[in-house]
Design a protein around this motif. Structure first.
Motif, PDB file in Angstrom:
ATOM      1  N   LEU A   1       0.817  -1.207   0.000  1.00  0.00           N
ATOM      2  CA  LEU A   1       0.000   0.000   0.000  1.00  0.00           C
ATOM      3  C   LEU A   1       0.856   1.263   0.000  1.00  0.00           C
ATOM      4  CD1 LEU A   1      -2.899  -0.851   2.493  1.00  0.00           C
ATOM      5  CD2 LEU A   1      -2.961  -0.838   0.008  1.00  0.00           C
ATOM      6  N   ALA A   2       2.076   1.162   0.528  1.00  0.00           N
ATOM      7  CA  ALA A   2       2.963   2.322   0.587  1.00  0.00           C
ATOM      8  C   ALA A   2       3.377   2.815  -0.798  1.00  0.00           C
ATOM      9  CB  ALA A   2       4.210   1.988   1.402  1.00  0.00           C
ATOM     10  N   LEU A   3       3.267   1.943  -1.806  1.00  0.00           N
ATOM     11  CA  LEU A   3       3.708   2.300  -3.153  1.00  0.00           C
ATOM     12  C   LEU A   3       2.558   2.460  -4.146  1.00  0.00           C
ATOM     13  CD1 LEU A   3       6.778  -0.114  -3.457  1.00  0.00           C
ATOM     14  CD2 LEU A   3       6.829   2.355  -3.059  1.00  0.00           C
ATOM     15  N   GLY A   4       1.372   2.022  -3.780  1.00  0.00           N
ATOM     16  CA  GLY A   4       0.280   1.924  -4.736  1.00  0.00           C
ATOM     17  C   GLY A   4      -0.138   3.222  -5.400  1.00  0.00           C
ATOM     18  N   LEU A   5      -0.030   4.350  -4.698  1.00  0.00           N
ATOM     19  CA  LEU A   5      -0.474   5.647  -5.230  1.00  0.00           C
ATOM     20  C   LEU A   5       0.688   6.604  -5.414  1.00  0.00           C
ATOM     21  CD1 LEU A   5      -3.609   6.147  -2.944  1.00  0.00           C
ATOM     22  CD2 LEU A   5      -3.572   5.253  -5.276  1.00  0.00           C
ATOM     23  N   GLY A   6       1.883   6.081  -5.404  1.00  0.00           N
ATOM     24  CA  GLY A   6       3.070   6.922  -5.390  1.00  0.00           C
ATOM     25  C   GLY A   6       3.774   6.763  -4.062  1.00  0.00           C
ATOM     26  N   SER A   7       5.072   6.948  -4.056  1.00  0.00           N
ATOM     27  CA  SER A   7       5.880   6.689  -2.863  1.00  0.00           C
ATOM     28  C   SER A   7       5.618   7.706  -1.756  1.00  0.00           C
ATOM     29  CB  SER A   7       7.362   6.711  -3.229  1.00  0.00           C
ATOM     30  OG  SER A   7       7.759   8.040  -3.571  1.00  0.00           O
ATOM     31  N   LEU A   8       6.133   7.387  -0.582  1.00  0.00           N
ATOM     32  CA  LEU A   8       6.007   8.289   0.564  1.00  0.00           C
ATOM     33  C   LEU A   8       6.660   9.638   0.256  1.00  0.00           C
ATOM     34  CD1 LEU A   8       5.182   8.709   3.526  1.00  0.00           C
ATOM     35  CD2 LEU A   8       7.382   7.716   4.189  1.00  0.00           C
ATOM     36  N   SER A   9       7.821   9.627  -0.373  1.00  0.00           N
ATOM     37  CA  SER A   9       8.504  10.887  -0.695  1.00  0.00           C
ATOM     38  C   SER A   9       7.695  11.730  -1.673  1.00  0.00           C
ATOM     39  CB  SER A   9       9.895  10.598  -1.267  1.00  0.00           C
ATOM     40  OG  SER A   9       9.808   9.850  -2.470  1.00  0.00           O
ATOM     41  N   TYR A  10       6.977  11.081  -2.582  1.00  0.00           N
ATOM     42  CA  TYR A  10       6.126  11.809  -3.519  1.00  0.00           C
ATOM     43  C   TYR A  10       5.056  12.590  -2.758  1.00  0.00           C
ATOM     44  CZ  TYR A  10       2.238  12.526  -6.791  1.00  0.00           C
ATOM     45  OH  TYR A  10       1.207  13.073  -7.517  1.00  0.00           O
ATOM     46  N   TRP A  11       4.406  11.942  -1.813  1.00  0.00           N
ATOM     47  CA  TRP A  11       3.341  12.604  -1.062  1.00  0.00           C
ATOM     48  C   TRP A  11       3.887  13.652  -0.108  1.00  0.00           C
ATOM     49  CZ3 TRP A  11      -1.605  12.625  -2.311  1.00  0.00           C
ATOM     50  CH2 TRP A  11      -2.047  11.639  -3.208  1.00  0.00           C
ATOM     51  N   GLU A  12       5.094  13.441   0.404  1.00  0.00           N
ATOM     52  CA  GLU A  12       5.730  14.477   1.216  1.00  0.00           C
ATOM     53  C   GLU A  12       5.990  15.730   0.378  1.00  0.00           C
ATOM     54  OE1 GLU A  12       8.096  11.657   4.459  1.00  0.00           O
ATOM     55  OE2 GLU A  12       9.059  12.227   2.568  1.00  0.00           O
ATOM     56  N   ASP A  13       6.467  15.526  -0.840  1.00  0.00           N
ATOM     57  CA  ASP A  13       6.682  16.665  -1.744  1.00  0.00           C
ATOM     58  C   ASP A  13       5.364  17.347  -2.083  1.00  0.00           C
ATOM     59  OD1 ASP A  13       9.389  16.183  -1.782  1.00  0.00           O
ATOM     60  OD2 ASP A  13       9.367  15.076  -3.677  1.00  0.00           O
ATOM     61  N   GLN A  14       4.319  16.538  -2.300  1.00  0.00           N
ATOM     62  CA  GLN A  14       3.015  17.108  -2.609  1.00  0.00           C
ATOM     63  C   GLN A  14       2.511  17.967  -1.463  1.00  0.00           C
ATOM     64  OE1 GLN A  14       0.857  16.674  -5.518  1.00  0.00           O
ATOM     65  NE2 GLN A  14       2.919  16.223  -6.267  1.00  0.00           N
ATOM     66  N   LEU A  15       2.677  17.506  -0.238  1.00  0.00           N
ATOM     67  CA  LEU A  15       2.212  18.267   0.921  1.00  0.00           C
ATOM     68  C   LEU A  15       2.949  19.600   1.032  1.00  0.00           C
ATOM     69  CD1 LEU A  15       0.543  18.544   3.483  1.00  0.00           C
ATOM     70  CD2 LEU A  15       2.303  17.244   4.705  1.00  0.00           C
ATOM     71  N   ILE A  16       4.258  19.555   0.851  1.00  0.00           N
ATOM     72  CA  ILE A  16       5.056  20.788   0.935  1.00  0.00           C
ATOM     73  C   ILE A  16       4.633  21.772  -0.151  1.00  0.00           C
ATOM     74  CG2 ILE A  16       7.374  21.738   0.670  1.00  0.00           C
ATOM     75  CD1 ILE A  16       8.392  19.104   1.949  1.00  0.00           C
ATOM     76  N   ASP A  17       4.487  21.284  -1.380  1.00  0.00           N
ATOM     77  CA  ASP A  17       4.095  22.161  -2.490  1.00  0.00           C
ATOM     78  C   ASP A  17       2.722  22.775  -2.248  1.00  0.00           C
ATOM     79  OD1 ASP A  17       6.452  21.625  -3.793  1.00  0.00           O
ATOM     80  OD2 ASP A  17       5.601  20.119  -5.138  1.00  0.00           O
ATOM     81  N   ARG A  18       1.804  21.994  -1.742  1.00  0.00           N
ATOM     82  CA  ARG A  18       0.447  22.482  -1.522  1.00  0.00           C
ATOM     83  C   ARG A  18       0.407  23.504  -0.392  1.00  0.00           C
ATOM     84  NH1 ARG A  18      -2.516  16.543  -2.334  1.00  0.00           N
ATOM     85  NH2 ARG A  18      -2.082  16.433  -4.576  1.00  0.00           N
ATOM     86  N   MET A  19       1.201  23.285   0.633  1.00  0.00           N
ATOM     87  CA  MET A  19       1.253  24.255   1.734  1.00  0.00           C
ATOM     88  C   MET A  19       1.891  25.572   1.271  1.00  0.00           C
ATOM     89  SD  MET A  19       2.295  21.738   4.912  1.00  0.00           S
ATOM     90  CE  MET A  19       2.268  23.042   6.125  1.00  0.00           C
ATOM     91  N   ARG A  20       2.902  25.466   0.447  1.00  0.00           N
ATOM     92  CA  ARG A  20       3.543  26.666  -0.096  1.00  0.00           C
ATOM     93  C   ARG A  20       2.565  27.478  -0.945  1.00  0.00           C
ATOM     94  NH1 ARG A  20       9.321  24.036  -2.007  1.00  0.00           N
ATOM     95  NH2 ARG A  20      10.427  24.304  -0.032  1.00  0.00           N
ATOM     96  N   LYS A  21       1.809  26.798  -1.789  1.00  0.00           N
ATOM     97  CA  LYS A  21       0.847  27.483  -2.639  1.00  0.00           C
ATOM     98  C   LYS A  21      -0.237  28.150  -1.804  1.00  0.00           C
ATOM     99  CE  LYS A  21       1.544  24.505  -6.662  1.00  0.00           C
ATOM    100  NZ  LYS A  21       0.961  23.445  -7.538  1.00  0.00           N
ATOM    101  N   ARG A  22      -0.676  27.491  -0.755  1.00  0.00           N
ATOM    102  CA  ARG A  22      -1.702  28.069   0.096  1.00  0.00           C
ATOM    103  C   ARG A  22      -1.175  29.315   0.808  1.00  0.00           C
ATOM    104  NH1 ARG A  22      -2.903  25.109   5.527  1.00  0.00           N
ATOM    105  NH2 ARG A  22      -0.873  26.113   5.843  1.00  0.00           N
ATOM    106  N   ASN A  23       0.051  29.226   1.310  1.00  0.00           N
ATOM    107  CA  ASN A  23       0.633  30.370   2.025  1.00  0.00           C
ATOM    108  C   ASN A  23       0.925  31.542   1.096  1.00  0.00           C
ATOM    109  OD1 ASN A  23       0.561  28.942   4.426  1.00  0.00           O
ATOM    110  ND2 ASN A  23       2.638  28.150   4.210  1.00  0.00           N
ATOM    111  N   ALA A  24       1.194  31.226  -0.177  1.00  0.00           N
ATOM    112  CA  ALA A  24       1.489  32.280  -1.134  1.00  0.00           C
ATOM    113  C   ALA A  24       0.229  32.968  -1.643  1.00  0.00           C
ATOM    114  CB  ALA A  24       2.284  31.709  -2.314  1.00  0.00           C
ATOM    115  N   ALA A  25      -0.902  32.300  -1.488  1.00  0.00           N
ATOM    116  CA  ALA A  25      -2.166  32.837  -2.017  1.00  0.00           C
ATOM    117  C   ALA A  25      -2.638  34.054  -1.223  1.00  0.00           C
ATOM    118  CB  ALA A  25      -3.232  31.751  -1.998  1.00  0.00           C
TER     119      ALA A  25
END
Length: 375
Positions: A351-375
């Motif tokens: 399950l850890a790999l099925g939707l993309g790796s853990l590092s992928y989702w960590e990057d997604q979280l960081i990017d999404r938080m940055r976009k929210r803070n920049a808005a």
């Protein structure tokens, strides 16, 4: 404010747990793990009869119309029981994609079949190793015909309905990707089962050769739809992971209380206590993040992308931690085939790999938080 499930939802959880305890004991999981069957057909039929497959599908399309909170409840019990059925690929991926982007005719054609268990669905996204990315998609679509290969595809060897991410342009933008529906029974697609870590959740390589396909959603909107589907699936998969984490913790606790060494239960030793306490903390943190994701999913809140990533990260870490430490608590016996510890460890890593790796989702979280803070 009450962040817990309602009494009706808890009753549904109890019903699902009782059903799975009777129909899906570890012995039934091992039949698929050790045998040649790709999934438990009788259990799949039971899921349909219980209404689990269509719990979040609207009534007008043959479902129960209950909602995503109820689906989260079912997902947790599926994870606890290690149910060897194509539930996640069909319900979290195929059905969600149809409900998000399908035309009324497509929904009428496929969703009732999913709810009744007649159709197994999946999403063909990956093309080898690596994380989800528009640039990684090479399979081409032209004039309603697909050519290329997808792997690994969850339950691809048994799927009747395949939702395929394909390249329709080469501008270098996300709009180069579109989605297509493929009826696997119509021909043009060849499936090859792949050897994987958890045989109870099959993976396949799909080869499309002049395969006729029907557009799903607007042209060029494929990656936008995929991103939404992955966020929804991340929350639902997190509940599976939470269920598995809790069960692994329970197994370790019960063994620590029963196993006697040096005249006392091993659970009385400080090192084992610390191990179990760490498992409890990680599982509880994962549940908190999963509940936040469930709220965002059920209300279609703007916070869903961040909540989904948080739930995915926390639940993945918790399940891998609990799965590994459950083996450690069991000691040498935990490494044997006869004990069930390895089945949870397998599922945790699959399950850890099925939707993309853990590092992928960590990057997604960081990017999404940055976009929210920049808005």
């Amino acid at each position: 404010m009450n962040f817990d499930f309602s009494d009706d939802q808890k009753q549904l959880r109890d019903q699902a747990r009782k059903f799975l305890a009777e129909k899906c004991p570890p012995k039934a999981v091992r039949v698929v793990l050790d045998g040649k069957e790709a999934y438990d057909r009788a259990l799949w039929k039971g899921f349909a009869e219980m209404g689990f497959l269509g719990v979040a599908i609207p009534e007008e399309y043959g479902g129960a119309g209950a909602g995503h909170l109820e689906l989260c409840v079912i997902a947790e019990e599926v994870g606890r029981a290690l149910a060897p059925v194509p539930f996640s690929s069909t319900v979290y991926l195929a059905a969600e994609a149809l409900m998000l982007a399908g035309s009324d005719a497509q929904k009428q054609a496929w969703l009732p079949k999913i709810a009744s268990g007649e159709t197994i669905g999946t999403l063909a996204l990956f093309e080898g190793t690596g994380n989800p990315s528009p640039k990684a998609i090479k399979l081409a679509a032209a004039n309603g015909v697909l050519n290329g290969t997808k792997k690994p595809v969850a339950d691809g060897a048994i799927a009747d309905l395949i939702i395929v991410a394909a390249r329709t342009a080469s501008t270098g933008r996300d709009s180069d990707i579109s989605l297509f529906l493929v009826d696997a029974k119509a021909g043009g697609v060849e499936a090859k089962a792949l050897t994987n870590l958890d045989p109870t959740r099959g993976q396949a390589e799909l080869t499309f050769a002049n395969c006729k396909a029907e557009p799903l959603g607007a042209a060029g909107e494929g990656w936008s739809i995929i991103s939404q589907v992955l966020d929804r699936a991340a929350v639902l998969t997190a509940f599976e992971q939470v269920g598995g984490s809790d069960r692994a913790l329970e197994m370790g606790r019960d063994y620590a209380l029963d196993r006697i060494a040096f005249g006392r239960p091993i659970g009385s030793f400080q090192a084992v206590k610390h191990m179990l306490a760490d498992m409890y903390v990680s599982a509880t943190l994962a549940r908190s993040n999963a509940y936040y994701g469930a709220w965002a999913l059920s209300t279609n809140a703007p916070e869903l992308p961040e909540a989904a990533a948080s739930a995915r990260i926390s639940a993945t870490q918790a399940y891998q931690h609990c799965g590994k430490n459950n083996i450690q608590v069991h000691g040498g016996m935990g490494f044997t085939w006869e004990f069930d510890c390895h089945m949870y460890y397998r599922r945790a890593n699959a399950l850890a790999l099925g939707l993309g790796s853990l590092s992928y989702w960590e990057d997604q979280l960081i990017d999404r938080m940055r976009k929210r803070n920049a808005a």
